[in-house]
Design a protein around this motif. Structure first.
Motif, PDB file in Angstrom:
ATOM      1  N   LEU A  47     -10.195  -4.172  -8.250  1.00 43.86           N
ATOM      2  CA  LEU A  47      -9.173  -4.949  -7.944  1.00 43.86           C
ATOM      3  C   LEU A  47      -9.074  -5.423  -6.320  1.00 43.86           C
ATOM      4  CD1 LEU A  47      -5.727  -3.271  -9.402  1.00 43.86           C
ATOM      5  CD2 LEU A  47      -6.974  -5.304 -10.169  1.00 43.86           C
ATOM      6  N   GLY A  48     -10.272  -5.023  -5.964  1.00 41.46           N
ATOM      7  CA  GLY A  48     -10.656  -5.448  -4.543  1.00 41.46           C
ATOM      8  C   GLY A  48     -10.251  -4.451  -3.437  1.00 41.46           C
ATOM      9  N   HIS A  49      -9.656  -3.332  -3.586  1.00 38.65           N
ATOM     10  CA  HIS A  49      -9.098  -2.498  -2.703  1.00 38.65           C
ATOM     11  C   HIS A  49     -10.294  -1.426  -2.273  1.00 38.65           C
ATOM     12  CE1 HIS A  49      -5.150  -4.095  -3.044  1.00 38.65           C
ATOM     13  NE2 HIS A  49      -5.260  -4.003  -4.368  1.00 38.65           N
ATOM     14  N   ARG A  50     -10.255  -0.858  -1.339  1.00 38.48           N
ATOM     15  CA  ARG A  50     -11.081   0.244  -0.623  1.00 38.48           C
ATOM     16  C   ARG A  50     -10.537   1.532  -1.047  1.00 38.48           C
ATOM     17  NH1 ARG A  50     -13.102   0.631   4.576  1.00 38.48           N
ATOM     18  NH2 ARG A  50     -14.619   1.853   3.384  1.00 38.48           N
ATOM     19  N   VAL A  51     -11.129   2.472  -1.452  1.00 35.13           N
ATOM     20  CA  VAL A  51     -10.789   3.883  -1.627  1.00 35.13           C
ATOM     21  C   VAL A  51     -11.826   4.752  -0.919  1.00 35.13           C
ATOM     22  CG1 VAL A  51     -10.276   5.741  -3.243  1.00 35.13           C
ATOM     23  CG2 VAL A  51      -9.808   3.395  -3.896  1.00 35.13           C
ATOM     24  N   VAL A  52     -11.304   5.609   0.224  1.00 33.57           N
ATOM     25  CA  VAL A  52     -11.782   6.568   1.035  1.00 33.57           C
ATOM     26  C   VAL A  52     -11.267   7.955   0.692  1.00 33.57           C
ATOM     27  CG1 VAL A  52     -12.486   7.321   3.199  1.00 33.57           C
ATOM     28  CG2 VAL A  52     -12.461   4.731   2.485  1.00 33.57           C
ATOM     29  N   VAL A  53     -11.775   8.771   0.476  1.00 41.10           N
ATOM     30  CA  VAL A  53     -11.425  10.233   0.256  1.00 41.10           C
ATOM     31  C   VAL A  53     -11.749  11.256   1.572  1.00 41.10           C
ATOM     32  CG1 VAL A  53     -11.674  12.529  -0.807  1.00 41.10           C
ATOM     33  CG2 VAL A  53     -11.464  10.416  -2.187  1.00 41.10           C
ATOM     34  N   GLN A  54     -10.602  11.899   1.763  1.00 42.68           N
ATOM     35  CA  GLN A  54     -10.855  12.857   3.064  1.00 42.68           C
ATOM     36  C   GLN A  54     -10.622  14.260   2.663  1.00 42.68           C
ATOM     37  OE1 GLN A  54      -9.280  11.190   7.242  1.00 42.68           O
ATOM     38  NE2 GLN A  54      -7.470  10.704   5.695  1.00 42.68           N
ATOM     39  N   THR A  55     -11.600  14.941   3.238  1.00 43.05           N
ATOM     40  CA  THR A  55     -11.607  16.376   2.787  1.00 43.05           C
ATOM     41  C   THR A  55     -11.907  17.309   4.040  1.00 43.05           C
ATOM     42  OG1 THR A  55     -12.277  17.993   1.089  1.00 43.05           O
ATOM     43  CG2 THR A  55     -13.940  16.628   2.066  1.00 43.05           C
ATOM     44  N   VAL A  56     -11.641  18.660   3.822  1.00 44.71           N
ATOM     45  CA  VAL A  56     -11.652  19.326   5.145  1.00 44.71           C
ATOM     46  C   VAL A  56     -12.499  20.708   4.520  1.00 44.71           C
ATOM     47  CG1 VAL A  56      -9.554  20.383   4.663  1.00 44.71           C
ATOM     48  CG2 VAL A  56     -10.714  20.647   6.907  1.00 44.71           C
ATOM     49  N   ILE A  57     -13.499  21.196   5.235  1.00 44.11           N
ATOM     50  CA  ILE A  57     -14.152  22.381   5.168  1.00 44.11           C
ATOM     51  C   ILE A  57     -13.669  23.127   6.304  1.00 44.11           C
ATOM     52  CG2 ILE A  57     -16.261  23.431   5.035  1.00 44.11           C
ATOM     53  CD1 ILE A  57     -17.692  21.095   3.984  1.00 44.11           C
ATOM     54  N   MET A 109      -8.366  -6.515   1.586  1.00 44.58           N
ATOM     55  CA  MET A 109      -7.242  -6.092   0.796  1.00 44.58           C
ATOM     56  C   MET A 109      -6.953  -4.714   1.253  1.00 44.58           C
ATOM     57  SD  MET A 109      -6.834  -8.179  -1.713  1.00 44.58           S
ATOM     58  CE  MET A 109      -6.144  -7.443  -2.858  1.00 44.58           C
ATOM     59  N   ALA A 110      -6.217  -4.000   0.711  1.00 42.22           N
ATOM     60  CA  ALA A 110      -5.502  -2.669   1.322  1.00 42.22           C
ATOM     61  C   ALA A 110      -6.587  -1.627   1.026  1.00 42.22           C
ATOM     62  CB  ALA A 110      -4.326  -2.315   0.681  1.00 42.22           C
ATOM     63  N   THR A 111      -6.533  -0.530   1.814  1.00 41.21           N
ATOM     64  CA  THR A 111      -7.423   0.664   1.784  1.00 41.21           C
ATOM     65  C   THR A 111      -6.450   2.071   1.641  1.00 41.21           C
ATOM     66  OG1 THR A 111      -8.910  -0.232   3.420  1.00 41.21           O
ATOM     67  CG2 THR A 111      -8.986   2.141   3.024  1.00 41.21           C
ATOM     68  N   LEU A 112      -6.937   2.637   0.518  1.00 45.58           N
ATOM     69  CA  LEU A 112      -6.355   3.846   0.060  1.00 45.58           C
ATOM     70  C   LEU A 112      -7.292   5.133   0.609  1.00 45.58           C
ATOM     71  CD1 LEU A 112      -4.265   5.753  -1.485  1.00 45.58           C
ATOM     72  CD2 LEU A 112      -5.961   5.340  -3.402  1.00 45.58           C
ATOM     73  N   TYR A 113      -6.382   5.864   1.600  1.00 38.67           N
ATOM     74  CA  TYR A 113      -7.001   7.102   1.986  1.00 38.67           C
ATOM     75  C   TYR A 113      -6.371   8.464   1.307  1.00 38.67           C
ATOM     76  CZ  TYR A 113      -9.021   4.228   5.902  1.00 38.67           C
ATOM     77  OH  TYR A 113      -9.437   3.268   6.496  1.00 38.67           O
ATOM     78  N   VAL A 114      -7.232   8.987   0.585  1.00 33.94           N
ATOM     79  CA  VAL A 114      -6.484  10.308   0.135  1.00 33.94           C
ATOM     80  C   VAL A 114      -7.229  11.385   0.416  1.00 33.94           C
ATOM     81  CG1 VAL A 114      -6.257  11.339  -2.595  1.00 33.94           C
ATOM     82  CG2 VAL A 114      -6.372   8.678  -2.261  1.00 33.94           C
ATOM     83  N   THR A 115      -6.475  12.487   0.848  1.00 32.78           N
ATOM     84  CA  THR A 115      -6.934  13.872   1.171  1.00 32.78           C
ATOM     85  C   THR A 115      -6.790  14.866   0.361  1.00 32.78           C
ATOM     86  OG1 THR A 115      -5.733  12.965   3.583  1.00 32.78           O
ATOM     87  CG2 THR A 115      -6.506  15.513   3.134  1.00 32.78           C
ATOM     88  N   LEU A 116      -7.788  15.246  -0.125  1.00 36.58           N
ATOM     89  CA  LEU A 116      -7.968  16.274  -1.209  1.00 36.58           C
ATOM     90  C   LEU A 116      -8.765  17.370  -0.661  1.00 36.58           C
ATOM     91  CD1 LEU A 116      -9.207  13.521  -3.987  1.00 36.58           C
ATOM     92  CD2 LEU A 116      -7.024  14.866  -3.868  1.00 36.58           C
ATOM     93  N   GLN A 117      -8.205  18.737  -1.186  1.00 35.29           N
ATOM     94  CA  GLN A 117      -8.902  20.032  -0.926  1.00 35.29           C
ATOM     95  C   GLN A 117      -8.226  20.990  -1.715  1.00 35.29           C
ATOM     96  OE1 GLN A 117     -11.164  22.950  -0.708  1.00 35.29           O
ATOM     97  NE2 GLN A 117     -11.781  20.951   0.756  1.00 35.29           N
TER      98      GLN A 117
END
Length: 251
Positions: free
Chosen positions: A114-124, A1-9
């Motif tokens: 729903l079978g999708h992957r969620v990965v969060v990206q963040t920065v220090i 399934m699709a992967t969601l990459y969310v960048t948060l900071q």
């Protein structure tokens, strides 16, 4: 399934849009199906990279989350191809509202169900922004339970907090099972590498465009930056067993 990459900071001006654009470029160069979404209501930087063909989706108005916009985002992920990669850049002005909405509604958990992957990206970031970006990362880790890609930006100063290396911080050690990988944006000579990077960002050029358009030495330096960054990204276990294990553990 699709992967969601969310960048948060929550802190602006620390390289969030740069890393998101770079990550999307890396995915595209791998031949993956990529959909880019920029949610920044004030400065939609990702939208300005023409080759990425990003969509503008305002998640909030006057710091109030728009539920319909979240519905749209979920719909984009659900309708993406099975091998689709949805890359989302959330503006610093939308960080707190999106985190509050996630805590209340569990959008990440729904997508995982729903079978999708969620990965969060963040920065220090290093230097004067170290403490605030550390706090933002700690808040992110506390509010979510999904895998994280951690970027360390050395361009703004040493990656230290209270005289100690940030990489050795206790909260990162505690979250080590959730961190898919750590990507370093190393400090470089400002008069050469730094100036070339600034010009690439000013013109909103992708690495490929800058390498094609810049003069010999600037494009040689940009190619070196890209190749070293790509080598780090290639090492991420986003499709491997470790990535799947972390995704299952966070579900």
């Amino acid at each position: 399934m699709a992967t969601l990459y969310v960048t948060l900071q929550g802190k602006g001006g620390v390289g969030k849009s740069y890393l998101t654009a770079a990550f999307a470029q890396w995915l595209v160069e791998q031949g993956r199906s990529v959909a880019c979404i920029d949610t920044d209501t004030l400065n939609p930087t990702l939208l300005q990279y023409a080759p990425l063909k990003a969509t503008h989706l305002k998640l909030s108005q006057n710091h109030v989350i728009d539920p319909r916009a979240l519905d749209t985002l979920v719909g984009i992920v659900v309708k993406a191809p099975d091998d689709g990669q949805v890359v989302v850049d959330v503006g610093s002005n939308g960080f707190e509202t999106l985190m509050a909405y996630e805590v209340e509604n569990g959008v990440f958990a729904l997508l995982q169900e729903l079978g999708h992957r969620v990965v969060v990206q963040t920065v220090i970031a290093g230097g004067p922004d170290a403490e605030e970006t550390v706090k933002g990362t700690m808040a992110l880790l506390a509010a979510t339970d999904v895998p994280v890609i951690l970027w360390l930006n050395e361009h703004l100063g040493p990656l230290e907090l209270h005289g100690r290396p940030i990489a050795e911080a206790a909260f990162l050690h505690e979250a080590r099972d959730r961190i898919l990988g750590t990507i370093l944006l190393p400090a470089r000579t400002k008069a050469t590498f730094g100036k070339d990077t600034e010009e690439m960002l000013r013109q909103r050029l992708t690495f490929a465009e800058a390498i094609e358009q810049f003069d010999l030495m600037p494009r040689t330096r940009i190619k070196r930056i890209r190749d070293e960054l790509w080598a780090q990204l290639d090492a991420l276990p986003i499709d491997g067993e470790e990535g799947e294990r972390l995704a299952r553990a966070s579900a």
